[in-house]
Motif scaffolding. Structure first.
Motif, PDB file in Angstrom:
ATOM      1  N   ILE A  66       0.850  -1.200   0.000  1.00 40.36           N
ATOM      2  CA  ILE A  66       0.000   0.000   0.000  1.00 40.36           C
ATOM      3  C   ILE A  66       0.885   1.249   0.000  1.00 40.36           C
ATOM      4  N   GLU A  67       1.945   1.249   0.844  1.00 36.49           N
ATOM      5  CA  GLU A  67       2.878   2.388   0.906  1.00 36.49           C
ATOM      6  C   GLU A  67       3.516   2.655  -0.451  1.00 36.49           C
ATOM      7  N   ASN A  68       3.933   1.581  -1.141  1.00 37.05           N
ATOM      8  CA  ASN A  68       4.619   1.721  -2.421  1.00 37.05           C
ATOM      9  C   ASN A  68       3.718   2.284  -3.521  1.00 37.05           C
ATOM     10  N   VAL A  69       2.417   2.053  -3.416  1.00 32.57           N
ATOM     11  CA  VAL A  69       1.500   2.493  -4.466  1.00 32.57           C
ATOM     12  C   VAL A  69       0.979   3.913  -4.202  1.00 32.57           C
ATOM     13  N   LYS A  70       1.138   4.412  -2.963  1.00 37.57           N
ATOM     14  CA  LYS A  70       0.645   5.759  -2.633  1.00 37.57           C
ATOM     15  C   LYS A  70       1.325   6.827  -3.487  1.00 37.57           C
ATOM     16  N   PRO A  71       0.533   7.687  -4.167  1.00 34.36           N
ATOM     17  CA  PRO A  71       1.136   8.764  -4.956  1.00 34.36           C
ATOM     18  C   PRO A  71       1.510   9.963  -4.080  1.00 34.36           C
ATOM     19  N   ALA A  72       2.566  10.674  -4.453  1.00 31.85           N
ATOM     20  CA  ALA A  72       2.964  11.882  -3.727  1.00 31.85           C
ATOM     21  C   ALA A  72       2.351  13.126  -4.359  1.00 31.85           C
ATOM     22  N   THR A  73       2.261  13.136  -5.697  1.00 31.44           N
ATOM     23  CA  THR A  73       1.644  14.258  -6.418  1.00 31.44           C
ATOM     24  C   THR A  73       0.681  13.721  -7.466  1.00 31.44           C
ATOM     25  N   GLU A  74      -0.255  14.556  -7.846  1.00 34.42           N
ATOM     26  CA  GLU A  74      -1.193  14.211  -8.913  1.00 34.42           C
ATOM     27  C   GLU A  74      -1.522  15.481  -9.685  1.00 34.42           C
ATOM     28  N   GLY A  81      -8.525  31.626 -17.359  1.00 35.87           N
ATOM     29  CA  GLY A  81      -8.781  32.447 -18.539  1.00 35.87           C
ATOM     30  C   GLY A  81      -9.176  31.660 -19.776  1.00 35.87           C
ATOM     31  N   GLY A  82     -10.124  30.754 -19.633  1.00 36.91           N
ATOM     32  CA  GLY A  82     -10.639  30.016 -20.785  1.00 36.91           C
ATOM     33  C   GLY A  82      -9.821  28.801 -21.179  1.00 36.91           C
ATOM     34  N   ALA A  83      -8.672  28.603 -20.583  1.00 34.48           N
ATOM     35  CA  ALA A  83      -7.862  27.423 -20.889  1.00 34.48           C
ATOM     36  C   ALA A  83      -7.781  26.523 -19.658  1.00 34.48           C
ATOM     37  N   SER A  84      -7.808  25.211 -19.882  1.00 33.53           N
ATOM     38  CA  SER A  84      -7.667  24.264 -18.776  1.00 33.53           C
ATOM     39  C   SER A  84      -6.223  23.794 -18.693  1.00 33.53           C
ATOM     40  N   TYR A  85      -5.666  23.855 -17.504  1.00 29.34           N
ATOM     41  CA  TYR A  85      -4.291  23.400 -17.284  1.00 29.34           C
ATOM     42  C   TYR A  85      -4.302  22.214 -16.334  1.00 29.34           C
ATOM     43  N   GLN A  86      -3.416  21.281 -16.579  1.00 34.41           N
ATOM     44  CA  GLN A  86      -3.216  20.157 -15.664  1.00 34.41           C
ATOM     45  C   GLN A  86      -2.173  20.610 -14.642  1.00 34.41           C
ATOM     46  N   VAL A  87      -2.632  20.969 -13.448  1.00 30.48           N
ATOM     47  CA  VAL A  87      -1.742  21.533 -12.436  1.00 30.48           C
ATOM     48  C   VAL A  87      -1.310  20.435 -11.457  1.00 30.48           C
ATOM     49  N   PRO A  88       0.001  20.219 -11.295  1.00 28.49           N
ATOM     50  CA  PRO A  88       0.447  19.222 -10.312  1.00 28.49           C
ATOM     51  C   PRO A  88       0.227  19.722  -8.885  1.00 28.49           C
ATOM     52  N   THR A  89      -0.376  18.878  -8.051  1.00 25.56           N
ATOM     53  CA  THR A  89      -0.623  19.244  -6.663  1.00 25.56           C
ATOM     54  C   THR A  89      -0.215  18.088  -5.754  1.00 25.56           C
ATOM     55  N   PRO A  90       0.250  18.389  -4.544  1.00 26.24           N
ATOM     56  CA  PRO A  90       0.568  17.301  -3.608  1.00 26.24           C
ATOM     57  C   PRO A  90      -0.718  16.605  -3.143  1.00 26.24           C
ATOM     58  N   VAL A  91      -0.601  15.331  -2.818  1.00 31.18           N
ATOM     59  CA  VAL A  91      -1.751  14.535  -2.389  1.00 31.18           C
ATOM     60  C   VAL A  91      -1.697  14.391  -0.876  1.00 31.18           C
ATOM     61  N   ASN A 140       2.735   6.481 -13.645  1.00 25.10           N
ATOM     62  CA  ASN A 140       2.138   7.308 -14.702  1.00 25.10           C
ATOM     63  C   ASN A 140       1.608   8.624 -14.146  1.00 25.10           C
ATOM     64  N   VAL A 141       0.985   8.565 -12.966  1.00 26.33           N
ATOM     65  CA  VAL A 141       0.470   9.786 -12.324  1.00 26.33           C
ATOM     66  C   VAL A 141       1.630  10.724 -11.997  1.00 26.33           C
ATOM     67  N   HIS A 142       2.727  10.163 -11.464  1.00 22.80           N
ATOM     68  CA  HIS A 142       3.900  10.977 -11.144  1.00 22.80           C
ATOM     69  C   HIS A 142       4.522  11.580 -12.405  1.00 22.80           C
ATOM     70  N   ARG A 143       4.547  10.782 -13.485  1.00 21.64           N
ATOM     71  CA  ARG A 143       5.103  11.260 -14.750  1.00 21.64           C
ATOM     72  C   ARG A 143       4.284  12.427 -15.300  1.00 21.64           C
ATOM     73  N   MET A 144       2.939  12.303 -15.191  1.00 21.09           N
ATOM     74  CA  MET A 144       2.044  13.394 -15.632  1.00 21.09           C
ATOM     75  C   MET A 144       2.320  14.672 -14.843  1.00 21.09           C
ATOM     76  N   ALA A 145       2.465  14.515 -13.521  1.00 18.33           N
ATOM     77  CA  ALA A 145       2.733  15.670 -12.661  1.00 18.33           C
ATOM     78  C   ALA A 145       4.074  16.301 -13.017  1.00 18.33           C
ATOM     79  N   GLU A 146       5.060  15.473 -13.286  1.00 14.51           N
ATOM     80  CA  GLU A 146       6.390  15.965 -13.643  1.00 14.51           C
ATOM     81  C   GLU A 146       6.357  16.699 -14.980  1.00 14.51           C
ATOM     82  N   ALA A 147       5.611  16.149 -15.942  1.00  7.22           N
ATOM     83  CA  ALA A 147       5.523  16.759 -17.269  1.00  7.22           C
ATOM     84  C   ALA A 147       4.817  18.111 -17.229  1.00  7.22           C
ATOM     85  N   ASN A 148       3.915  18.279 -16.271  1.00  6.17           N
ATOM     86  CA  ASN A 148       3.131  19.516 -16.191  1.00  6.17           C
ATOM     87  C   ASN A 148       3.592  20.446 -15.083  1.00  6.17           C
TER      88      ASN A 148
END
Length: 155
Positions: A66-74, A81-91, A140-148
């Motif tokens: 369970i500890e290993n699967v817990k995400p740190a950011t998402e 302003g009319g655009a949607s951004y994928q903002v990384p936030t801590p979990v 994958n969730v961490h990679r998304m957060a890193e990319a954004n």
């Protein structure tokens, strides 16, 4: 009408290991209010883990998985302003725990052709060894957060 209370206040440890995490996991595993069946699946999976991983206690393997699967950011969608951004936030810890439980159970339910206890044991051992479907989901969730992370200032 019954009073709605936080499950954290009511949750008691499971009968075998007296673990709140195991109790929570059993409740999430349960379908149609069949707690006995969910408990049986969970304990059978832990027995299976005990045969696969000899040097560590089965409940320890479960907790570490369970500890290993817990995400740190998402990433969260935020409109600016009319655009949607994928903002990384801590979990926060409660959400991280529920996400890890959800991802493990989703991985188990997506596999076919084996008893649930065997699938659960396999997924928990994989997560313990930092591999498997649920761990890949976390990566994958961490990679998304890193990319954004360029949009982190919108948080």
């Amino acid at each position: 009408m019954g009073r709605i209370t936080a499950s954290k206040k009511q949750l008691k440890g499971d009968p075998k290991y007296d673990s709140l995490l195991a109790s929570k996991f059993i409740n999430c595993l349960m379908w149609d209010g069949k707690k006995y069946a969910a408990r049986k699946i969970f304990y059978d999976a832990l027995d299976e883990i005990a045969t696969k991983v000899q040097d560590v206690d089965a409940i320890e393997v479960f907790t570490k998985a369970i500890e290993n699967v817990k995400p740190a950011t998402e990433v969260r969608s935020k409109r600016v302003g009319g655009a949607s951004y994928q903002v990384p936030t801590p979990v926060n810890t409660a959400r991280a725990q529920s996400l890890s439980i959800r991802w493990i159970l989703m991985a188990v339910r997506d596999k076919k052709g084996q008893p649930t206890a065997k699938k659960l044991a396999a997924e928990l051992v994989d997560a313990y060894n930092k591999q498997g479907v649920a761990f890949t989901k976390r990566e994958n969730v961490h990679r998304m957060a890193e990319a954004n992370r360029a949009y982190a200032h919108y948080a």
